[in-house]
Enzyme design. Structure first.
Site, PDB file in Angstrom:
ATOM      1  N   SER A   1      -2.861 -10.495  -4.145  1.00 59.09           N
ATOM      2  CA  SER A   1      -1.665  -9.674  -3.991  1.00 59.09           C
ATOM      3  C   SER A   1      -0.446 -10.519  -3.657  1.00 59.09           C
ATOM      4  O   SER A   1       0.609 -10.412  -4.302  1.00 59.09           O
ATOM      5  CB  SER A   1      -1.876  -8.622  -2.890  1.00 59.09           C
ATOM      6  OG  SER A   1      -2.921  -7.737  -3.215  1.00 59.09           O
TER       7      SER A   1
ATOM      8  N   TYR B   1      -3.864  -3.966 -12.275  1.00 64.75           N
ATOM      9  CA  TYR B   1      -3.812  -3.894 -10.814  1.00 64.75           C
ATOM     10  C   TYR B   1      -3.609  -5.322 -10.315  1.00 64.75           C
ATOM     11  O   TYR B   1      -4.561  -6.096 -10.220  1.00 64.75           O
ATOM     12  CB  TYR B   1      -5.114  -3.310 -10.260  1.00 64.75           C
ATOM     13  CG  TYR B   1      -5.069  -3.009  -8.773  1.00 64.75           C
ATOM     14  CD1 TYR B   1      -4.819  -1.721  -8.313  1.00 64.75           C
ATOM     15  CD2 TYR B   1      -5.281  -4.014  -7.829  1.00 64.75           C
ATOM     16  CE1 TYR B   1      -4.782  -1.445  -6.955  1.00 64.75           C
ATOM     17  CE2 TYR B   1      -5.235  -3.745  -6.480  1.00 64.75           C
ATOM     18  CZ  TYR B   1      -4.992  -2.461  -6.046  1.00 64.75           C
ATOM     19  OH  TYR B   1      -4.945  -2.189  -4.696  1.00 64.75           O
TER      20      TYR B   1
END
Length: 439
Positions: A112, A138
């Site tokens: 992330s 994602y």
């Protein structure tokens, strides 16, 4: 089954904000490809915590490396001073990752923060404010990484104002019925000459296998052709290898299957073997754009960097890429054989030990999320752990430790097939799964 005490404590103490639960898994230990629940039950781990536990649980090489790093700890950061493990890791990643010109490595905590760093620095360094990515992607759970993602699980999250999403090339559900991906490439070229001018696009975020979007393997040569388009417009290709990289697909880097060389490579999850570390490898003119641009105190800490070096060594020394390919072939073949009589198993796809099983209605191609939900629950009851992914939550995902044996692969395939059959037979009730929202 599971002693409820740990689950109850979890509910009373840990925030729901960080939970993605599919069944009441409560783990107290593990070894190799085995998880041990409270109460002593052993489960075959076919997820490896979404691929993070790449060497399996309690791997001796990882334990020794971490113990050594802690016994003579070289600080805790590269923020205001360097340390040997972090530098050695960066050097090793540069050696192992193909690339042209002078390059640098950024070290972080997760996929992330790594993808967010790329999404921030590319526009800043290039002056090109637009970015492209795939629907279903994602790229992380931070604000910046969600802003360049396209997964349904993140609906309602503000996207980057310069982001353009395009469909991922899915041979099972192809755009305009074209499984080759040519129609999609034509669509992308059209966007680059109209509403999303190519000269304004700084980068294109690519997953060489779309993981959480459904474990989708692109058609042959698609990504190579896409990279050629990007090169014509001066668009940097960013390859997100966070879940499918580092030997999981049978090669060290998943993009190596696709015969193209990305400009920027993002690593995470399995890089630390279960410890938090990520990396971005890219051109020096991007990665050295300015100082203090993307920093956290514990970035490049020597313990996690040492763990990552141990993971890379174990992959090479034990031939884990080749093993992932051979054992993955066994796992896919066994699943196909054990489920051949089930029309609800619509597609079995993947590379190496990154495998997706798409569940559909028996009489159509319609997705069956309820079947996936009950299948993973039933598999947990039958002593195996794996989860489901996909834009419609109907794809079983298998990303076991790279050390999975052929015997474990065969056992896992048998459990998966039995779990699908039992779910179809109604052996999992709505009441049992109602507490577990999943995706």
């Amino acid at each position: 089954m599971t002693d409820v005490a740990l689950i109850a404590r979890d509910g009373a103490a840990l925030s729901a904000l960080q939970k993605l639960r599919f069944f009441p898994l409560a783990v107290t230990g593990g070894s190799g490809c085995t998880l041990i629940e409270e109460g002593g039950r052993e489960l075959l781990d076919l997820s490896a915590s979404w691929g993070a536990v790449s060497l399996g649980h309690s791997h001796p090489a990882l334990r020794a490396a971490v113990d050594g790093a802690l016994s003579d700890q070289a600080g805790a950061s590269i923020l205001s001073g360097t340390n040997e493990p972090a530098v050695a890791l960066a050097e090793r990643l540069l050696q192992l990752t193909p690339g042209a010109g002078e390059r640098r490595v950024w070290l972080g905590h997760s996929g992330s923060d790594a993808n967010e760093t790329v999404a921030r620095v590319v526009p800043a360094a290039t002056g090109r404010t637009r970015m492209m990515a795939f629907s279903g992607a994602y790229h992380g759970g931070t604000q910046g990484s969600m802003a360049v993602s396209g997964h349904t699980a993140q609906e309602g999250v503000a996207k980057s104002g310069g982001l353009t999403l395009v469909p991922y090339p899915d041979p099972f559900r192809p755009l305009e019925g074209d499984a080759s991906g040519a129609a999609l490439l034509a669509h992308i070229e059209h966007l680059l000459t109209t509403t999303c001018p190519g000269e304004d696009v700084g980068c294109f975020f690519i997953e060489p296998i779309q993981a959480d979007g459904g474990l989708i393997v692109p058609p042959p040569t698609f990504l190579k052709r896409l990279a050629e388009i990007c090169e014509r417009y001066g668009i940097l290709t960013v390859c997100d290898e966070v879940k499918v990289g580092l030997a999981r697909t049978g090669r060290l880097h998943c993009f190596e299957h696709e015969d193209f060389m990305p400009d920027i490579v993002v690593l995470g999850k399995g890089l630390g073997g279960g410890l938090p570390i990520s990396a971005v490898i890219g051109p020096a003119e991007i990665m050295d754009h300015t100082t203090a641009f993307s920093m956290q105190t514990l970035h490049g800490n020597p313990v996690c960097a040492t763990a990552a070096l141990a993971v890379l060594s174990a992959i090479e020394d034990n031939g884990l890429a080749a093993r992932a390919q051979s054992v993955g072939d066994v796992l896919m073949a066994e699943i196909a054989s054990a489920t051949a009589h089930l029309p609800q198993v619509g597609d079995i796809r993947g590379r190496g030990l990154a495998i997706g099983v798409e569940l559909i209605a028996a009489d159509s191609n319609a997705v069956d999320a309820d079947l996936a939900r009950k299948t993973v629950f039933r598999a947990w009851q039958l002593d195996a752990v794996f989860y489901y992914v996909g834009m419609h939550s109907n794809v079983l995902e298998l990303t076991p430790p790279l050390i999975l044996s052929e015997a474990e692969a065969k056992r896992g395939a048998a459990i998966l097939a039995q779990a699908v059959e039992d779910a179809l037979a109604g052996r999992v009730s709505d009441a049992e799964v109602v507490r577990f929202a999943g995706w």
